[in-house]
Design a protein around this motif. Structure first.
Motif, PDB file in Angstrom:
ATOM      1  N   GLY A  65       0.805  -1.217   0.000  1.00 46.52           N
ATOM      2  CA  GLY A  65       0.000   0.000   0.000  1.00 46.52           C
ATOM      3  C   GLY A  65       0.833   1.259   0.000  1.00 46.52           C
ATOM      4  O   GLY A  65       0.589   2.192  -0.775  1.00 46.52           O
ATOM      5  N   GLY A  66       1.843   1.294   0.865  1.00 43.69           N
ATOM      6  CA  GLY A  66       2.697   2.466   0.926  1.00 43.69           C
ATOM      7  C   GLY A  66       3.476   2.674  -0.364  1.00 43.69           C
ATOM      8  O   GLY A  66       3.665   3.808  -0.818  1.00 43.69           O
ATOM      9  N   GLY A  67       3.938   1.560  -0.955  1.00 42.25           N
ATOM     10  CA  GLY A  67       4.643   1.662  -2.224  1.00 42.25           C
ATOM     11  C   GLY A  67       3.759   2.187  -3.330  1.00 42.25           C
ATOM     12  O   GLY A  67       4.187   3.000  -4.169  1.00 42.25           O
ATOM     13  N   LEU A  68       2.504   1.717  -3.352  1.00 45.87           N
ATOM     14  CA  LEU A  68       1.563   2.190  -4.362  1.00 45.87           C
ATOM     15  C   LEU A  68       1.250   3.664  -4.164  1.00 45.87           C
ATOM     16  O   LEU A  68       1.278   4.454  -5.127  1.00 45.87           O
ATOM     17  N   ILE A 119      -5.697  -3.098   3.557  1.00 42.14           N
ATOM     18  CA  ILE A 119      -6.501  -2.126   4.302  1.00 42.14           C
ATOM     19  C   ILE A 119      -7.557  -1.520   3.391  1.00 42.14           C
ATOM     20  O   ILE A 119      -8.732  -1.368   3.776  1.00 42.14           O
ATOM     21  N   TYR A 120      -7.164  -1.197   2.166  1.00 42.07           N
ATOM     22  CA  TYR A 120      -8.110  -0.584   1.227  1.00 42.07           C
ATOM     23  C   TYR A 120      -9.061  -1.622   0.638  1.00 42.07           C
ATOM     24  O   TYR A 120     -10.216  -1.306   0.340  1.00 42.07           O
ATOM     25  N   PHE A 121      -8.592  -2.848   0.460  1.00 43.26           N
ATOM     26  CA  PHE A 121      -9.509  -3.907   0.033  1.00 43.26           C
ATOM     27  C   PHE A 121     -10.644  -4.059   1.052  1.00 43.26           C
ATOM     28  O   PHE A 121     -11.825  -4.102   0.689  1.00 43.26           O
ATOM     29  N   ASP A 122     -10.270  -4.157   2.318  1.00 44.72           N
ATOM     30  CA  ASP A 122     -11.273  -4.395   3.362  1.00 44.72           C
ATOM     31  C   ASP A 122     -12.199  -3.196   3.530  1.00 44.72           C
ATOM     32  O   ASP A 122     -13.396  -3.360   3.782  1.00 44.72           O
ATOM     33  N   ARG A 123     -11.660  -2.004   3.389  1.00 46.16           N
ATOM     34  CA  ARG A 123     -12.519  -0.822   3.480  1.00 46.16           C
ATOM     35  C   ARG A 123     -13.523  -0.801   2.337  1.00 46.16           C
ATOM     36  O   ARG A 123     -14.714  -0.487   2.541  1.00 46.16           O
ATOM     37  N   ALA A 124     -13.059  -1.152   1.138  1.00 45.03           N
ATOM     38  CA  ALA A 124     -13.975  -1.191  -0.004  1.00 45.03           C
ATOM     39  C   ALA A 124     -15.050  -2.263   0.189  1.00 45.03           C
ATOM     40  O   ALA A 124     -16.225  -2.044  -0.160  1.00 45.03           O
ATOM     41  N   ILE A 125     -14.666  -3.415   0.718  1.00 46.70           N
ATOM     42  CA  ILE A 125     -15.653  -4.468   0.981  1.00 46.70           C
ATOM     43  C   ILE A 125     -16.707  -3.978   1.958  1.00 46.70           C
ATOM     44  O   ILE A 125     -17.916  -4.211   1.768  1.00 46.70           O
ATOM     45  N   SER A 126     -16.283  -3.282   2.998  1.00 50.78           N
ATOM     46  CA  SER A 126     -17.229  -2.810   4.020  1.00 50.78           C
ATOM     47  C   SER A 126     -18.237  -1.822   3.442  1.00 50.78           C
ATOM     48  O   SER A 126     -19.334  -1.653   3.983  1.00 50.78           O
ATOM     49  N   GLN A 127     -17.873  -1.192   2.344  1.00 50.94           N
ATOM     50  CA  GLN A 127     -18.766  -0.217   1.695  1.00 50.94           C
ATOM     51  C   GLN A 127     -19.381  -0.759   0.399  1.00 50.94           C
ATOM     52  O   GLN A 127     -19.956  -0.010  -0.379  1.00 50.94           O
ATOM     53  N   ASN A 128     -19.223  -2.083   0.189  1.00 51.71           N
ATOM     54  CA  ASN A 128     -19.753  -2.741  -1.023  1.00 51.71           C
ATOM     55  C   ASN A 128     -19.198  -2.132  -2.305  1.00 51.71           C
ATOM     56  O   ASN A 128     -19.894  -2.019  -3.315  1.00 51.71           O
ATOM     57  N   ARG A 129     -17.905  -1.759  -2.270  1.00 53.26           N
ATOM     58  CA  ARG A 129     -17.306  -1.084  -3.414  1.00 53.26           C
ATOM     59  C   ARG A 129     -16.070  -1.804  -3.952  1.00 53.26           C
ATOM     60  O   ARG A 129     -15.265  -1.215  -4.672  1.00 53.26           O
ATOM     61  N   LEU A 130     -15.927  -3.090  -3.615  1.00 58.07           N
ATOM     62  CA  LEU A 130     -14.845  -3.886  -4.191  1.00 58.07           C
ATOM     63  C   LEU A 130     -15.453  -4.901  -5.149  1.00 58.07           C
ATOM     64  O   LEU A 130     -16.287  -5.711  -4.753  1.00 58.07           O
ATOM     65  N   PHE A 131     -15.027  -4.847  -6.421  1.00 58.58           N
ATOM     66  CA  PHE A 131     -15.610  -5.710  -7.444  1.00 58.58           C
ATOM     67  C   PHE A 131     -14.508  -6.543  -8.103  1.00 58.58           C
ATOM     68  O   PHE A 131     -13.337  -6.178  -8.090  1.00 58.58           O
ATOM     69  N   GLY A 132     -14.936  -7.663  -8.681  1.00 54.61           N
ATOM     70  CA  GLY A 132     -13.989  -8.548  -9.332  1.00 54.61           C
ATOM     71  C   GLY A 132     -14.452  -8.970 -10.715  1.00 54.61           C
ATOM     72  O   GLY A 132     -15.649  -9.030 -11.006  1.00 54.61           O
ATOM     73  N   LEU A 133     -13.481  -9.259 -11.559  1.00 48.44           N
ATOM     74  CA  LEU A 133     -13.723  -9.736 -12.914  1.00 48.44           C
ATOM     75  C   LEU A 133     -12.918 -11.008 -13.117  1.00 48.44           C
ATOM     76  O   LEU A 133     -11.722 -11.041 -12.806  1.00 48.44           O
ATOM     77  N   PRO A 134     -13.533 -12.086 -13.630  1.00 47.70           N
ATOM     78  CA  PRO A 134     -12.788 -13.340 -13.802  1.00 47.70           C
ATOM     79  C   PRO A 134     -11.780 -13.260 -14.939  1.00 47.70           C
ATOM     80  O   PRO A 134     -12.044 -12.685 -15.995  1.00 47.70           O
ATOM     81  N   LEU A 135     -10.638 -13.855 -14.710  1.00 41.98           N
ATOM     82  CA  LEU A 135      -9.540 -13.870 -15.675  1.00 41.98           C
ATOM     83  C   LEU A 135      -9.766 -14.917 -16.754  1.00 41.98           C
ATOM     84  O   LEU A 135     -10.253 -16.010 -16.488  1.00 41.98           O
ATOM     85  N   ASP A 136      -9.375 -14.576 -17.961  1.00 45.02           N
ATOM     86  CA  ASP A 136      -9.364 -15.506 -19.081  1.00 45.02           C
ATOM     87  C   ASP A 136      -7.925 -15.960 -19.296  1.00 45.02           C
ATOM     88  O   ASP A 136      -7.007 -15.149 -19.361  1.00 45.02           O
ATOM     89  N   GLY A 137      -7.712 -17.269 -19.400  1.00 49.05           N
ATOM     90  CA  GLY A 137      -6.369 -17.788 -19.604  1.00 49.05           C
ATOM     91  C   GLY A 137      -5.868 -18.536 -18.383  1.00 49.05           C
ATOM     92  O   GLY A 137      -6.649 -18.936 -17.512  1.00 49.05           O
ATOM     93  N   GLN A 138      -4.567 -18.709 -18.307  1.00 51.19           N
ATOM     94  CA  GLN A 138      -3.930 -19.436 -17.209  1.00 51.19           C
ATOM     95  C   GLN A 138      -3.041 -18.480 -16.436  1.00 51.19           C
ATOM     96  O   GLN A 138      -2.148 -17.844 -16.987  1.00 51.19           O
ATOM     97  N   TRP A 139      -3.287 -18.412 -15.129  1.00 47.60           N
ATOM     98  CA  TRP A 139      -2.562 -17.498 -14.252  1.00 47.60           C
ATOM     99  C   TRP A 139      -1.359 -18.195 -13.649  1.00 47.60           C
ATOM    100  O   TRP A 139      -1.429 -19.365 -13.254  1.00 47.60           O
ATOM    101  N   ILE A 140      -0.238 -17.471 -13.571  1.00 49.39           N
ATOM    102  CA  ILE A 140       1.015 -18.069 -13.117  1.00 49.39           C
ATOM    103  C   ILE A 140       1.611 -17.238 -11.989  1.00 49.39           C
ATOM    104  O   ILE A 140       1.743 -16.007 -12.111  1.00 49.39           O
ATOM    105  N   THR A 141       1.948 -17.909 -10.904  1.00 51.27           N
ATOM    106  CA  THR A 141       2.703 -17.287  -9.830  1.00 51.27           C
ATOM    107  C   THR A 141       3.921 -18.154  -9.542  1.00 51.27           C
ATOM    108  O   THR A 141       3.831 -19.388  -9.559  1.00 51.27           O
ATOM    109  N   VAL A 142       5.066 -17.513  -9.319  1.00 52.73           N
ATOM    110  CA  VAL A 142       6.309 -18.238  -9.059  1.00 52.73           C
ATOM    111  C   VAL A 142       6.850 -17.737  -7.717  1.00 52.73           C
ATOM    112  O   VAL A 142       7.537 -16.727  -7.647  1.00 52.73           O
ATOM    113  N   GLY A 143       6.500 -18.459  -6.657  1.00 51.57           N
ATOM    114  CA  GLY A 143       6.873 -18.006  -5.329  1.00 51.57           C
ATOM    115  C   GLY A 143       8.150 -18.615  -4.795  1.00 51.57           C
ATOM    116  O   GLY A 143       8.794 -18.035  -3.913  1.00 51.57           O
ATOM    117  N   THR A 144       8.534 -19.781  -5.299  1.00 46.72           N
ATOM    118  CA  THR A 144       9.714 -20.485  -4.819  1.00 46.72           C
ATOM    119  C   THR A 144      10.492 -21.028  -6.023  1.00 46.72           C
ATOM    120  O   THR A 144       9.930 -21.183  -7.111  1.00 46.72           O
TER     121      THR A 144
END
Length: 243
Positions: free
Chosen positions: A88-91, A200-225
């Motif tokens: 959050g601070g970086g953003l 913090i901002y995700f949760d605040r938006a949820i509390s005000q019904n203002r966080l929305f999502g869109l489903p991704l098309d394709g294959q999502w990749i995360t490389v954590g290790t």
């Protein structure tokens, strides 16, 4: 709406990727011959983004040198060498380098492949979906069966209305946050000046019904290790073969 400015969060230490990240920043770890962050920047450029802020900290000089080679998008550096600011601070700090208005936000180590060529890209769809009149943020989300390298954690429930809530066991359509946001930068005008987590901002938006999502098309990749690199490269090869 085409969103022409973006920020990529790239300053993390990548501790779970050690020992690779002892000598290289995580966003530059090669996956199938390309740095992770280049997959992310390609997605943003394809979506029409012209200016990208990228924050740097760990092996910052390597990051800056690599990014200087990109000539298809204007890149501005948000320097966190002296202090890591968390997500959050970086953003909040990085967005000060851009004019106020709509912006796409992505993580440097999360990307996707295999979008349908006949449909608008995920980021173009997310940009069109974002409605600041009723949303603080629109998140790109991915169904569990479209993930590679994920640890199984379920972040949100995504109903047909698109309004996100934190996932509780047994709720319908659990999804993972795919690391991409459409928002208006002015949302963070009241942000703390020090490090904080964007949740913090995700949760605040949820509390005000203002966080929305869109489903991704394709294959999502995360490389954590380090051992997740092979899975990522196998997925990339499989998608390339299917085309």
């Amino acid at each position: 709406m085409t969103i022409k400015q973006a920020m990529v969060l790239a300053a993390g230490l990548g501790t779970r990727m050690r020992p690779i990240t002892d000598t290289i920043p995580k966003p530059l770890v090669p996956i199938a011959g390309r740095a992770m962050i280049d997959y992310v920047l390609d997605l943003l450029v394809e979506a029409g983004v012209e200016t990208v802020v990228i924050n740097v900290h760990h092996h910052a000089d390597q990051m800056v040198s690599h990014l200087e080679a990109r000539n298809d998008v204007e890149i501005l550096i948000s320097d966190e060498r002296e202090q890591l600011m968390n997500s959050g601070g970086g953003l909040a700090k990085g967005l000060k380098l851009l004019p106020p208005g709509p912006v796409l936000v992505m993580n440097a180590d999360l990307f996707w492949i295999g979008e349908q060529a006949t449909q608008p890209s995920n980021l173009k769809q997310l940009s069109a979906f974002f409605d600041p009149a009723k949303m603080d943020m629109a998140l790109l989300c991915v169904d569990m069966d479209r993930t590679t390298g994920h640890n199984g954690k379920k972040d949100f429930s995504l109903p047909d209305s698109g309004r996100l809530t934190r996932y509780n066991e047994g709720e319908p359509r659990p999804v993972v946050y795919a690391g991409a946001i459409a928002m208006d930068s002015r949302l963070l005008e009241d942000a703390p000046a020090d490090a904080f987590n964007l949740n913090i901002y995700f949760d605040r938006a949820i509390s005000q019904n203002r966080l929305f999502g869109l489903p991704l098309d394709g294959q999502w990749i995360t490389v954590g290790t380090p051992d997740a690199i092979e899975d990522a490269e196998r997925t990339i090869a499989a998608v390339a073969t299917d085309k």
